[in-house]
Design a protein around this motif. Sequence first.
Motif, PDB file in Angstrom:
ATOM      1  N   ARG A 107      13.468  59.621  43.200  1.00 33.65           N
ATOM      2  CA  ARG A 107      14.294  59.950  44.563  1.00 33.65           C
ATOM      3  C   ARG A 107      15.697  60.289  44.257  1.00 33.65           C
ATOM      4  N   GLY A 108      15.994  61.611  44.595  1.00 33.01           N
ATOM      5  CA  GLY A 108      17.573  61.975  44.055  1.00 33.01           C
ATOM      6  C   GLY A 108      17.676  62.859  43.058  1.00 33.01           C
ATOM      7  N   LYS A 109      16.629  62.814  42.116  1.00 28.85           N
ATOM      8  CA  LYS A 109      16.462  63.760  40.947  1.00 28.85           C
ATOM      9  C   LYS A 109      17.755  64.262  40.444  1.00 28.85           C
ATOM     10  N   HIS A 110      17.987  65.586  40.760  1.00 30.69           N
ATOM     11  CA  HIS A 110      19.309  65.976  40.275  1.00 30.69           C
ATOM     12  C   HIS A 110      20.674  65.540  40.787  1.00 30.69           C
ATOM     13  N   MET A 111      20.660  64.843  41.963  1.00 25.23           N
ATOM     14  CA  MET A 111      21.877  64.321  42.465  1.00 25.23           C
ATOM     15  C   MET A 111      21.963  63.103  41.860  1.00 25.23           C
ATOM     16  N   ASN A 112      20.904  62.162  41.173  1.00 25.81           N
ATOM     17  CA  ASN A 112      21.213  61.367  40.576  1.00 25.81           C
ATOM     18  C   ASN A 112      21.717  61.697  39.081  1.00 25.81           C
ATOM     19  N   SER A 113      21.190  62.364  38.624  1.00 21.58           N
ATOM     20  CA  SER A 113      21.938  62.776  37.319  1.00 21.58           C
ATOM     21  C   SER A 113      23.412  63.385  37.161  1.00 21.58           C
ATOM     22  N   ALA A 114      23.736  64.263  38.350  1.00 21.76           N
ATOM     23  CA  ALA A 114      24.953  64.515  38.734  1.00 21.76           C
ATOM     24  C   ALA A 114      25.968  63.390  38.994  1.00 21.76           C
ATOM     25  N   ALA A 115      25.571  62.310  39.631  1.00 20.17           N
ATOM     26  CA  ALA A 115      26.514  61.201  40.005  1.00 20.17           C
ATOM     27  C   ALA A 115      26.546  60.424  38.567  1.00 20.17           C
ATOM     28  N   ALA A 116      25.573  60.276  37.599  1.00 18.97           N
ATOM     29  CA  ALA A 116      25.697  59.711  36.435  1.00 18.97           C
ATOM     30  C   ALA A 116      26.798  60.489  35.572  1.00 18.97           C
ATOM     31  N   LEU A 117      26.513  61.800  35.544  1.00 23.37           N
ATOM     32  CA  LEU A 117      27.543  62.559  34.757  1.00 23.37           C
ATOM     33  C   LEU A 117      29.004  62.573  35.258  1.00 23.37           C
TER      34      LEU A 117
END
Length: 313
Positions: A132-142
């Motif tokens: 859940r969150g997918k690309h938003m999760n990756s963007a937050a990690a970056l």
Amino acid sequence: MTCTLGEVKNRADFIIYWGGNPAECHPRHFTRYTLTQKGKFVPNGRKGRTMVLVDIRPTPSAKAADIFLQLRPGKDFEVLTILRALVKGQRVNPESVAETGLTLEQLQDLVDRMKAAKFGVLFFGMGLSMTRGKHMNSAAALTLAAELNAFTKFVAMPMRGHGNVTGADVVLRYTTAYPFGINLCRGYPRFNPGEFSTIDLLVRGDNDATLVLGADPGATMPQPAIEHLRRTPTIVLDPKVTHTSRLARVHITTAATGISAPGTVYRMDEIPLPLRPALQSPYPTDEDVLRRIVTAVKAKEPWYPVATPMQQT
């Protein structure tokens, strides 16, 4: 924010694995690149490194971790946002932290350790990027890794789930400027993950035909996406029979790249590795088949009206 695995081996003294289980999914990662390898600036190997594992449940990788943070499922984005706030010295509501399954003390300790690192690296897996969150999760990690560079050297790198996924991203990036989730229907690339990503298109049923190369979505994608592949014309190029080829209308057997066909594979750190075939195959390569398809498509009349030279003037 990116680097090579060689740089990680030589310089990283603080390592975070988030949403992945490298002990089972990438078994050589610990011994070849991160934990146990001795590097130029980490001469003591494992003794000179700290490893943190962030996941929703204990896995075999947790046994190798110095710190294991078990968060609640679906709370990755919230934890990353809280970490970003703590990095900037902002106030955080302890009640909001408690909803993630962690404590404010745990997250503050993690932030202090990340800031104190000489060279930190965040490896994130499909537990972060495909939940859940997918690309938003990756963007937050970056973004977290980028913001940590105000205090130390910190990089982020995805842990790919299948072979040469990085290769597809690299090629798309230098041809369209985007790595995935690209729509070319208007004649130019449009990037919008969540709308133009493969799974989203198939689940919504937006496409009426599918061409599959070097992948087996029938074995890994959600059931609605698989059912759409079954209902619509699906063409598969693959050296062997797969779950997807069984439901496809057309299966073209091709030579295996790296075994009976030349090609290039990209490591997770985007290092290209040329492959030389050891065997010969009676089957065509993927490139041969695609070139023939492109030639046949160009020979067909366009379905849309084309302006004549007179109309253009």
